[in-house]
Motif scaffolding. Structure first.
Motif, PDB file in Angstrom:
ATOM      1  N   LEU A   1      15.121  -1.577  -5.627  1.00  0.00           N
ATOM      2  CA  LEU A   1      14.509  -1.334  -4.333  1.00  0.00           C
ATOM      3  C   LEU A   1      13.230  -0.507  -4.477  1.00  0.00           C
ATOM      4  N   ALA A   2      13.292   0.572  -5.236  1.00  0.00           N
ATOM      5  CA  ALA A   2      12.135   1.459  -5.392  1.00  0.00           C
ATOM      6  C   ALA A   2      10.993   0.796  -6.152  1.00  0.00           C
ATOM      7  N   ILE A   3      11.311  -0.043  -7.118  1.00  0.00           N
ATOM      8  CA  ILE A   3      10.271  -0.751  -7.869  1.00  0.00           C
ATOM      9  C   ILE A   3       9.465  -1.651  -6.936  1.00  0.00           C
ATOM     10  N   ILE A   4      10.157  -2.432  -6.108  1.00  0.00           N
ATOM     11  CA  ILE A   4       9.471  -3.341  -5.187  1.00  0.00           C
ATOM     12  C   ILE A   4       8.628  -2.552  -4.189  1.00  0.00           C
ATOM     13  N   LEU A   5       9.192  -1.483  -3.642  1.00  0.00           N
ATOM     14  CA  LEU A   5       8.453  -0.672  -2.681  1.00  0.00           C
ATOM     15  C   LEU A   5       7.201  -0.074  -3.306  1.00  0.00           C
ATOM     16  N   PHE A   6       7.328   0.400  -4.540  1.00  0.00           N
ATOM     17  CA  PHE A   6       6.214   1.093  -5.187  1.00  0.00           C
ATOM     18  C   PHE A   6       5.046   0.161  -5.459  1.00  0.00           C
ATOM     19  N   ILE A   7       5.348  -1.040  -5.957  1.00  0.00           N
ATOM     20  CA  ILE A   7       4.242  -1.952  -6.257  1.00  0.00           C
ATOM     21  C   ILE A   7       3.712  -2.636  -5.002  1.00  0.00           C
ATOM     22  N   ALA A   8       4.565  -2.776  -3.984  1.00  0.00           N
ATOM     23  CA  ALA A   8       4.125  -3.425  -2.740  1.00  0.00           C
ATOM     24  C   ALA A   8       3.120  -2.553  -1.995  1.00  0.00           C
ATOM     25  N   PHE A   9       3.472  -1.284  -1.786  1.00  0.00           N
ATOM     26  CA  PHE A   9       2.560  -0.404  -1.044  1.00  0.00           C
ATOM     27  C   PHE A   9       2.735   1.075  -1.391  1.00  0.00           C
ATOM     28  N   GLY A  10       3.768   1.423  -2.139  1.00  0.00           N
ATOM     29  CA  GLY A  10       4.054   2.821  -2.431  1.00  0.00           C
ATOM     30  C   GLY A  10       2.960   3.526  -3.199  1.00  0.00           C
ATOM     31  N   TYR A  11       2.442   2.852  -4.231  1.00  0.00           N
ATOM     32  CA  TYR A  11       1.374   3.469  -5.015  1.00  0.00           C
ATOM     33  C   TYR A  11       0.143   3.715  -4.145  1.00  0.00           C
ATOM     34  N   ASN A  12      -0.134   2.784  -3.240  1.00  0.00           N
ATOM     35  CA  ASN A  12      -1.268   2.940  -2.330  1.00  0.00           C
ATOM     36  C   ASN A  12      -1.108   4.181  -1.453  1.00  0.00           C
ATOM     37  N   LEU A  13       0.100   4.356  -0.882  1.00  0.00           N
ATOM     38  CA  LEU A  13       0.344   5.489   0.005  1.00  0.00           C
ATOM     39  C   LEU A  13       0.299   6.813  -0.743  1.00  0.00           C
ATOM     40  N   ALA A  14       0.710   6.785  -2.001  1.00  0.00           N
ATOM     41  CA  ALA A  14       0.731   8.020  -2.789  1.00  0.00           C
ATOM     42  C   ALA A  14      -0.630   8.354  -3.381  1.00  0.00           C
ATOM     43  N   PHE A  15      -1.341   7.352  -3.913  1.00  0.00           N
ATOM     44  CA  PHE A  15      -2.558   7.621  -4.680  1.00  0.00           C
ATOM     45  C   PHE A  15      -3.796   6.873  -4.182  1.00  0.00           C
ATOM     46  N   GLY A  16      -3.671   6.223  -3.034  1.00  0.00           N
ATOM     47  CA  GLY A  16      -4.822   5.513  -2.484  1.00  0.00           C
ATOM     48  C   GLY A  16      -5.857   6.461  -1.902  1.00  0.00           C
ATOM     49  N   LYS A  17      -6.854   5.907  -1.224  1.00  0.00           N
ATOM     50  CA  LYS A  17      -7.917   6.703  -0.626  1.00  0.00           C
ATOM     51  C   LYS A  17      -7.337   7.716   0.352  1.00  0.00           C
ATOM     52  N   ASP A  18      -7.738   8.956   0.191  1.00  0.00           N
ATOM     53  CA  ASP A  18      -7.155  10.064   0.954  1.00  0.00           C
ATOM     54  C   ASP A  18      -7.356   9.926   2.460  1.00  0.00           C
ATOM     55  N   VAL A  19      -6.285  10.243   3.205  1.00  0.00           N
ATOM     56  CA  VAL A  19      -6.336  10.309   4.658  1.00  0.00           C
ATOM     57  C   VAL A  19      -5.798  11.674   5.083  1.00  0.00           C
ATOM     58  N   ALA A  20      -6.714  12.564   5.437  1.00  0.00           N
ATOM     59  CA  ALA A  20      -6.375  13.897   5.952  1.00  0.00           C
ATOM     60  C   ALA A  20      -5.538  14.729   4.986  1.00  0.00           C
ATOM     61  N   GLY A  21      -5.571  14.395   3.704  1.00  0.00           N
ATOM     62  CA  GLY A  21      -4.821  15.161   2.720  1.00  0.00           C
ATOM     63  C   GLY A  21      -3.321  14.946   2.780  1.00  0.00           C
ATOM     64  N   ILE A  22      -2.890  13.945   3.565  1.00  0.00           N
ATOM     65  CA  ILE A  22      -1.449  13.722   3.781  1.00  0.00           C
ATOM     66  C   ILE A  22      -0.951  12.482   3.056  1.00  0.00           C
TER      67      ILE A  22
END
Length: 417
Positions: free
Chosen positions: A50-71
């Protein structure tokens, strides 16, 4: 320029961190009652996929993508589309984005698996699956961004978290506490009674795997073959050995006997406590952190938990929450430039109150953010999916009720019981 030695180092660390999740399945599976072994192990191990699919689908983006308000991070890509995985993640380490991504993916697997220990034997499996998806999206990935990216709001305050004191352990520990309260105590729960553990050798096996895997967790977080990585290996070992021995003697003098469950709990407290400080403290600091975290968790588990009648069967909050909080705060006291020149000194090394204040703010923020967000997710989700199994299913045991399977038939030849 790719640094092949560092790349291999992070690859090996990633494998060790992944190995922790099946180790945790044995760890938790050995401690629960016989009728809930399969459910407990599946609840932990299913998170790998479950976590592998979530991470490659959008998780990495939410964690390390372009910053939004430092959150959180944000990117239009999906399933890593648009990311140049061959690009160098940092010139200092010489590893690629792909290498770093794989390492972080393993953290996203083990973290939600930790809070399973608080709800064994009574949570609806379907609820758990959906909860992990939402929790990872709204809580875990933002926590990673806030602490481990330069633009994160906690990173900017100066919070130090070498390998996951806030991101992993306080996060999972507070989540475990909230879930255990919402799902409620087991039928016939008595805070003074103990679970009849299914398989103590599994507990030792799981503890050993976790301890070994933790070197990938802590040492690998240096991302380079360096003095800091070597120091993290040493401090992880010293803190865990200290906590192991301290818990053993506490049991001997207070309870009159040493137990396998006690030893595993002691070792876990040291591993958790040293995680935020592993690459920042001396051996003396590691010794102190191991001892203090163990005293804190021991006091909570044996004296506070029974009084508040908290049904956290495998002490997910007592270990990860309490030792995670204490370890994070102690980082502000024992961190030193002697070990890592990239940080400021803690209070005990002449650094004043700035770092301890930053650790206090980061810890309080993590507790508040995770506690409130988790409560909101559970409150809303349980209106759609029942959070708890029926009374009949709980009495039968979730192995048969939820999965139609039983643990190792070779252990019990009387299959009608």
């Amino acid at each position: 320029m790719i640094n092949q030695a560092n790349t291999l180092f992070v690859f090996l660390a990633s494998v060790l961190v992944f190995f922790m999740t099946p180790g945790l399945a044995f760890f938790y599976g050995g401690m629960v009652s016989k009728k809930n072994v399969v459910n407990t192990m599946i609840s932990v191990f299913m998170i790998t996929g479950l976590a592998i699919i979530l991470f490659i689908a959008f998780g990495y983006n939410l964690a390390f993508g372009k910053d939004v308000a430092g959150i959180l991070g944000l990117s239009k890509s999906f399933f890593l589309n648009g990311f140049d995985l061959k690009a160098i993640y940092s010139k200092e380490t010489g590893i690629t984005l792909l290498t770093y991504l794989m390492f972080q993916m393993m953290f996203s697997i083990i973290t939600p698996a930790l809070f399973v220990g608080a709800i064994v034997g009574r949570m609806n499996f379907k609820f758990l699956i959906v909860f992990v998806v939402i929790w990872s999206t709204l809580i875990y990935y933002p926590m990673v961004h806030m602490v481990w990216t330069p633009s994160g709001i906690l990173a900017k305050t100066g919070v130090l978290d070498f390998a996951g004191g806030t991101v992993v352990h306080i996060n999972a520990g507070i989540t475990a506490l909230i879930l255990s309260v919402f799902v409620g105590p087991r039928i016939g729960f008595d805070s003074k009674s103990e679970i009849k553990h299914y398989n103590l050798p599994w507990v030792l096996l799981g503890t050993s795997i976790l301890w070994i895997g933790w070197y990938g967790f802590n040492v690998g977080s240096a991302l380079t073959i360096s003095d800091v990585a070597t120091q993290a290996f040493l401090t992880t070992t010293v803190a865990t050995g200290t906590s192991f021995v301290v818990w053993m003697f506490l049991d001997m003098f207070i309870k009159g006997k040493t137990t396998m469950i006690g030893l595993r709990t002691g070792a876990l407290c040291g591993l958790v406590g040293i995680t935020p400080a592993a690459g920042y403290v001396t051996v003396a600091g590691a010794f102190a952190i191991g001892a203090i975290c163990t005293l804190a968790s021991y006091s909570f588990i044996h004296f506070v938990k029974p009084k508040i009648k908290l049904d956290d069967p495998l002490d997910a909050f007592g270990c990860h929450g309490i030792s995670g909080i204490v370890g994070s705060l102690l980082t502000g006291l024992f961190a030193t430039k002697i070990v890592n020149s990239h940080i400021e000194n803690g209070l005990f090394y002449g650094g004043g109150f700035h770092l301890i204040n930053a650790q206090l703010i980061g810890t309080i923020f993590t507790i508040g953010f995770v506690g409130i967000a988790t409560s909101m997710i559970v409150f809303l989700l349980k209106k759609i999916i029942p959070i708890r199994v029926t009374r009949e299913d709980e009495l039968m045991g979730l192995d048969l009720a939820e999965h139609g399977e039983r643990a190792d038939y070779g252990v019990d030849f009387d299959l009608e019981k």
